[in-house]
Design a protein around this motif. Structure first.
Motif, PDB file in Angstrom:
ATOM      1  N   MET A  61       0.809  -1.041  -0.125  1.00 23.02           N
ATOM      2  CA  MET A  61       0.086   0.220  -0.125  1.00 23.02           C
ATOM      3  C   MET A  61       0.805   1.520  -0.082  1.00 23.02           C
ATOM      4  SD  MET A  61      -2.932  -0.686   2.235  1.00 23.02           S
ATOM      5  CE  MET A  61      -2.775  -1.480   3.684  1.00 23.02           C
ATOM      6  N   THR A  62       2.019   1.215   0.496  1.00 24.56           N
ATOM      7  CA  THR A  62       3.088   2.656   0.941  1.00 24.56           C
ATOM      8  C   THR A  62       3.720   2.487  -0.761  1.00 24.56           C
ATOM      9  OG1 THR A  62       3.161   1.633   3.256  1.00 24.56           O
ATOM     10  CG2 THR A  62       4.910   3.211   1.701  1.00 24.56           C
ATOM     11  N   ALA A  63       4.232   2.029  -0.739  1.00 28.58           N
ATOM     12  CA  ALA A  63       4.602   1.940  -2.726  1.00 28.58           C
ATOM     13  C   ALA A  63       4.272   1.991  -2.711  1.00 28.58           C
ATOM     14  CB  ALA A  63       5.417   0.142  -2.725  1.00 28.58           C
ATOM     15  N   LEU A  64       2.752   1.822  -3.129  1.00 30.35           N
ATOM     16  CA  LEU A  64       1.560   1.901  -4.321  1.00 30.35           C
ATOM     17  C   LEU A  64       0.600   3.222  -4.383  1.00 30.35           C
ATOM     18  CD1 LEU A  64      -0.243  -1.117  -4.612  1.00 30.35           C
ATOM     19  CD2 LEU A  64       1.545  -0.552  -6.681  1.00 30.35           C
ATOM     20  N   THR A  65       1.374   4.258  -3.244  1.00 25.15           N
ATOM     21  CA  THR A  65       0.272   5.438  -2.708  1.00 25.15           C
ATOM     22  C   THR A  65       1.861   6.577  -3.213  1.00 25.15           C
ATOM     23  OG1 THR A  65      -0.704   3.853  -1.534  1.00 25.15           O
ATOM     24  CG2 THR A  65      -0.240   6.914  -0.684  1.00 25.15           C
ATOM     25  N   LYS A  66       0.716   6.958  -3.847  1.00 27.89           N
ATOM     26  CA  LYS A  66       2.491   8.425  -4.519  1.00 27.89           C
ATOM     27  C   LYS A  66       1.466   9.590  -4.770  1.00 27.89           C
ATOM     28  CE  LYS A  66       2.085   6.631  -9.130  1.00 27.89           C
ATOM     29  NZ  LYS A  66       3.058   6.210 -10.404  1.00 27.89           N
ATOM     30  N   ASP A  67       2.284  11.065  -4.182  1.00 29.67           N
ATOM     31  CA  ASP A  67       1.482  12.124  -4.991  1.00 29.67           C
ATOM     32  C   ASP A  67       1.857  12.647  -5.938  1.00 29.67           C
ATOM     33  OD1 ASP A  67       4.819  13.002  -4.753  1.00 29.67           O
ATOM     34  OD2 ASP A  67       4.090  14.207  -2.895  1.00 29.67           O
ATOM     35  N   GLY A  68       1.570  14.362  -6.495  1.00 29.69           N
ATOM     36  CA  GLY A  68       1.732  14.165  -7.654  1.00 29.69           C
ATOM     37  C   GLY A  68       2.720  14.373  -8.241  1.00 29.69           C
ATOM     38  N   ASN A  85       3.171  15.156  -0.356  1.00 33.15           N
ATOM     39  CA  ASN A  85       2.304  15.901   0.429  1.00 33.15           C
ATOM     40  C   ASN A  85       1.091  15.326   0.364  1.00 33.15           C
ATOM     41  OD1 ASN A  85       0.511  17.621  -0.097  1.00 33.15           O
ATOM     42  ND2 ASN A  85       1.619  18.857  -1.503  1.00 33.15           N
ATOM     43  N   ALA A  86       0.520  14.513   1.355  1.00 32.55           N
ATOM     44  CA  ALA A  86      -0.957  14.022   1.440  1.00 32.55           C
ATOM     45  C   ALA A  86      -1.535  14.539   0.646  1.00 32.55           C
ATOM     46  CB  ALA A  86      -1.436  13.357   3.246  1.00 32.55           C
ATOM     47  N   LEU A  89      -8.306   3.753   7.403  1.00 33.69           N
ATOM     48  CA  LEU A  89      -9.440   4.633   7.061  1.00 33.69           C
ATOM     49  C   LEU A  89      -9.130   5.685   7.234  1.00 33.69           C
ATOM     50  CD1 LEU A  89     -12.208   3.393   9.280  1.00 33.69           C
ATOM     51  CD2 LEU A  89     -12.714   3.266   6.475  1.00 33.69           C
ATOM     52  N   ASN A  90      -7.727   6.124   8.263  1.00 38.58           N
ATOM     53  CA  ASN A  90      -7.823   8.100   8.180  1.00 38.58           C
ATOM     54  C   ASN A  90      -6.028   7.622   7.613  1.00 38.58           C
ATOM     55  OD1 ASN A  90      -9.568   8.236  10.384  1.00 38.58           O
ATOM     56  ND2 ASN A  90      -8.648   6.992  11.644  1.00 38.58           N
ATOM     57  N   GLY A  91      -5.706   7.618   6.720  1.00 38.58           N
ATOM     58  CA  GLY A  91      -4.690   7.762   5.523  1.00 38.58           C
ATOM     59  C   GLY A  91      -3.783   7.490   6.359  1.00 38.58           C
ATOM     60  N   PRO A  92      -2.408   7.504   5.298  1.00 43.53           N
ATOM     61  CA  PRO A  92      -2.681   8.569   3.890  1.00 43.53           C
ATOM     62  C   PRO A  92      -2.537   7.336   3.102  1.00 43.53           C
ATOM     63  CG  PRO A  92      -0.439   8.474   4.840  1.00 43.53           C
ATOM     64  CD  PRO A  92      -1.003   7.813   6.153  1.00 43.53           C
ATOM     65  N   LEU A  93      -2.770   5.743   3.287  1.00 41.32           N
ATOM     66  CA  LEU A  93      -2.518   5.264   2.099  1.00 41.32           C
ATOM     67  C   LEU A  93      -4.514   4.379   1.399  1.00 41.32           C
ATOM     68  CD1 LEU A  93      -0.778   2.145   4.400  1.00 41.32           C
ATOM     69  CD2 LEU A  93       0.056   4.320   2.282  1.00 41.32           C
ATOM     70  N   THR A  94      -5.004   5.440   1.382  1.00 39.45           N
ATOM     71  CA  THR A  94      -7.023   4.868   1.517  1.00 39.45           C
ATOM     72  C   THR A  94      -7.132   6.586   1.124  1.00 39.45           C
ATOM     73  OG1 THR A  94      -7.612   5.328   3.284  1.00 39.45           O
ATOM     74  CG2 THR A  94      -6.817   3.089   2.727  1.00 39.45           C
ATOM     75  N   PRO A  95      -8.030   6.806   0.442  1.00 37.91           N
ATOM     76  CA  PRO A  95      -8.101   7.944  -0.077  1.00 37.91           C
ATOM     77  C   PRO A  95      -9.970   7.982   1.375  1.00 37.91           C
ATOM     78  CG  PRO A  95      -8.988   6.624  -1.716  1.00 37.91           C
ATOM     79  CD  PRO A  95      -7.895   5.600  -0.878  1.00 37.91           C
ATOM     80  N   SER A  96      -9.686   9.420   0.870  1.00 35.73           N
ATOM     81  CA  SER A  96     -11.031   9.975   2.200  1.00 35.73           C
ATOM     82  C   SER A  96     -12.204   9.714   2.188  1.00 35.73           C
ATOM     83  CB  SER A  96     -10.597  11.536   2.608  1.00 35.73           C
ATOM     84  OG  SER A  96     -11.009  12.143   1.327  1.00 35.73           O
ATOM     85  N   GLN A  97     -12.646   9.248   3.109  1.00 36.44           N
ATOM     86  CA  GLN A  97     -14.267   9.301   3.194  1.00 36.44           C
ATOM     87  C   GLN A  97     -14.839  10.381   1.894  1.00 36.44           C
ATOM     88  OE1 GLN A  97     -15.682   6.063   3.696  1.00 36.44           O
ATOM     89  NE2 GLN A  97     -13.590   5.974   3.887  1.00 36.44           N
ATOM     90  N   MET A 129     -12.924   4.353  -8.530  1.00 41.27           N
ATOM     91  CA  MET A 129     -12.007   5.108  -8.403  1.00 41.27           C
ATOM     92  C   MET A 129     -10.796   4.205  -8.306  1.00 41.27           C
ATOM     93  SD  MET A 129     -11.972   7.293  -4.881  1.00 41.27           S
ATOM     94  CE  MET A 129     -10.083   7.977  -5.108  1.00 41.27           C
ATOM     95  N   PHE A 130     -10.907   2.446  -8.720  1.00 47.24           N
ATOM     96  CA  PHE A 130      -9.968   1.035  -8.806  1.00 47.24           C
ATOM     97  C   PHE A 130     -10.522   0.944 -10.448  1.00 47.24           C
ATOM     98  CE2 PHE A 130      -9.830  -3.641  -9.457  1.00 47.24           C
ATOM     99  CZ  PHE A 130      -8.712  -3.676  -9.461  1.00 47.24           C
ATOM    100  N   ARG A 131     -11.326   1.155 -10.458  1.00 48.50           N
ATOM    101  CA  ARG A 131     -11.701   0.933 -12.650  1.00 48.50           C
ATOM    102  C   ARG A 131     -10.943   2.232 -13.264  1.00 48.50           C
ATOM    103  NH1 ARG A 131     -16.037  -2.501 -14.047  1.00 48.50           N
ATOM    104  NH2 ARG A 131     -16.841  -3.406 -12.214  1.00 48.50           N
ATOM    105  N   ASN A 132     -10.748   3.411 -12.776  1.00 46.91           N
ATOM    106  CA  ASN A 132      -9.767   4.642 -13.068  1.00 46.91           C
ATOM    107  C   ASN A 132      -8.147   4.035 -12.994  1.00 46.91           C
ATOM    108  OD1 ASN A 132     -12.462   5.157 -13.995  1.00 46.91           O
ATOM    109  ND2 ASN A 132     -12.867   6.683 -12.489  1.00 46.91           N
ATOM    110  N   GLY A 133      -7.897   3.594 -12.527  1.00 49.35           N
ATOM    111  CA  GLY A 133      -6.447   3.533 -11.907  1.00 49.35           C
ATOM    112  C   GLY A 133      -6.068   4.274 -10.959  1.00 49.35           C
ATOM    113  N   GLN A 134      -7.049   4.676 -10.393  1.00 49.53           N
ATOM    114  CA  GLN A 134      -6.126   5.976  -9.108  1.00 49.53           C
ATOM    115  C   GLN A 134      -6.068   4.952  -7.910  1.00 49.53           C
ATOM    116  OE1 GLN A 134     -10.103   8.038  -9.323  1.00 49.53           O
ATOM    117  NE2 GLN A 134      -9.265  10.069  -9.947  1.00 49.53           N
ATOM    118  N   VAL A 135      -7.006   3.627  -7.823  1.00 49.62           N
ATOM    119  CA  VAL A 135      -6.355   2.862  -6.754  1.00 49.62           C
ATOM    120  C   VAL A 135      -6.027   1.508  -7.382  1.00 49.62           C
ATOM    121  CG1 VAL A 135      -7.884   1.824  -4.626  1.00 49.62           C
ATOM    122  CG2 VAL A 135      -8.513   3.719  -5.048  1.00 49.62           C
ATOM    123  N   ALA A 136      -4.540   0.750  -6.456  1.00 48.02           N
ATOM    124  CA  ALA A 136      -4.228  -0.825  -6.914  1.00 48.02           C
ATOM    125  C   ALA A 136      -4.952  -1.150  -6.468  1.00 48.02           C
ATOM    126  CB  ALA A 136      -2.428  -0.273  -6.708  1.00 48.02           C
TER     127      ALA A 136
END
Length: 436
Positions: free
Chosen positions: A191-198, A209-210, A262-270, A281-288
């Motif tokens: 999850m950490t390796a697959l979470t990235k900022d701009g 930058n979360a 739930l409280n991030g930063p590895l998952t999007p906010s509610q 978000m998964f279908r669009n490639g925003q979530v791995a």
């Protein structure tokens, strides 16, 4: 996914009062109003389902074939997903309900205990139909339809939760795909390796930058169920004797792990999930990585996606939630024999339509490849997951327990960021009181 479970939670506190009107019918098939009419030698059997348009059309094609081959019944489909629980409870409490109806495991346990479903034990024992062979079913799939040793319905689906993976994003991050040895530690690292900022930074990197995250490793919003993580950590949320050991070290550790996700930063906010769409978000490639049922189409409609077993707990304990769905016969039907014939025929047909069928004889790789070629890449993991798939501990009181668990524990964690350690002392006695 989540919608399926929230639907079955409707009217949890009031349903037992409504169903009490059903009573126990000691002479099924002779009491109650008309639920079907004879057409020649064939009896009309009315079927209620929650199927949406596309699913209902596929189901109708199956029904048309069954009707053409049957000499005893003509199945008539009434599919309406809107407020299905409310509608079926109201119908079964009167004399104009369907003969046959789809039912969730949660409701099956409740309806069986309250006499709303026909006891089909003797009919099953006397039948040589493939769908009537009880020793062919996975034991967990039968539990919700069994009450005091009697059988009140048949499951047509036992769907384990799987982890759907965007393999392209894994390849970009130079990560190995999940395997049966994955634990929470491996899951967290991925999850950490697959979470990235701009700017391409990961959590923990200088400059991450979360608030500018463009890709997340995972997502959750109360789904997948927290119970699954508790089981993986060796804990329980409900026992056979009605206790709720959510304050055990195993349970609290699992709930804290879930809350941290739930409280991030590895998952999007509610709020972001609500805005963009949970699985979208998964279908669009925003979530791995995304956890969904084995019957979900993410691996057949999204490029380079495959389903894997969900990670095991810290000590390697495997567990995944199994969504069990099935059918029952109205205890007040005027046509119990024809309804039973339709029940076993349609159950068997759905076993060949849906994945995962709850029968061992249909659960081998070769058979599933023939029935579900569009999911070929995921089938081995789905089969392996069946060994560790389990439903909740359903009972007549379970809906009340689940209402407390959801509204007093899960919802505050998901929607308000509440600490489970603060909630558990308050919620535990409420849960145990709900089982009285």
């Amino acid at each position: 996914m989540k919608k399926r479970y929230s639907t079955t939670a409707v009217l949890l506190l009031s349903s037992s009062l409504v169903l009490a009107a059903c009573g126990n019918n000691s002479n099924p098939g002779t009491n109650g109003g008309e639920t079907g009419q004879s057409s020649g030698d064939k009896v009309e059997v009315r079927l209620a389902t929650w199927a949406g348009n596309e699913e209902a059309n596929e189901l109708q094609a199956i029904i048309d074939e069954l009707n053409a081959n049957s000499t005893t019944y003509t199945l008539v489909q009434d599919s309406n997903p809107a407020e299905y629980d409310t509608r079926i409870i109201t119908q079964l409490s009167g004399n104009s309900g369907p003969d046959l109806f789809w039912i969730s495991a949660q409701r099956a346990a409740q309806f069986s205990a309250q006499g709303a479903m026909l006891d089909i034990t003797d009919r099953l024992e006397a039948s040589d139909h493939p769908a009537a062979q009880m020793d062919d079913y996975y034991e967990a799939s039968l539990q919700p339809f069994t009450h005091e040793g009697q059988q009140f319905g048949l499951p047509w689906l036992q769907q384990p939760i799987m982890m759907y993976v965007n393999k392209g994003l894994f390849d970009e991050a130079e990560l190995s795909y999940p395997d049966e040895n994955w634990t929470w530690e491996d899951f967290s690292a991925a999850m950490t390796a697959l979470t990235k900022d701009g700017n391409g930074n990961n959590p923990g990197d200088d400059g991450f930058n979360a608030s500018n995250t463009v890709q997340w490793g995972f997502t959750l919003n109360g789904w997948p169920p927290i119970q699954m993580f508790v089981w993986q950590n060796g804990g329980e949320v409900l026992t056979e004797d009605g206790e709720s050991p959510i304050d055990s070290p195993e349970a609290t550790e699992a709930m804290q792990f879930y809350a941290e996700l739930l409280n991030g930063p590895l998952t999007p906010s509610q709020s972001l999930i609500r805005d963009r769409g949970f699985d979208t978000m998964f279908r669009n490639g925003q979530v791995a990585m995304f956890m969904g049922g084995a019957a979900d189409d993410l691996d057949s409609t999204v490029e380079n996606v495959e389903a894997f077993m969900v990670p095991a707990g810290p000590d390697g304990t495997h567990a995944t939630f199994a969504d069990v769905l099935g059918m029952g016969i109205n205890s007040k039907t005027n046509n119990p024999d024809a309804a039973f014939d339709a029940l076993v025929d349609l159950t068997d047909a759905i076993h060949h339509w849906k994945i995962m069928p709850p029968r061992v004889s249909l659960g081998d790789l070769e058979t599933l490849q023939e029935m579900h070629p569009q999911k070929a890449q995921s089938l081995e993991a789905i089969i392996a997951s069946m060994e560790y798939a389990r439903p909740y501990l359903y009972s007549e009181q379970y809906p009340n327990w689940d209402n407390v668990f959801t509204t007093q524990l899960i919802d505050p964690m998901v929607n308000s960021g509440a600490d489970p350690l603060d909630l558990i002392p308050q919620v535990k006695p409420l849960l145990e009181n709900a089982m009285q």
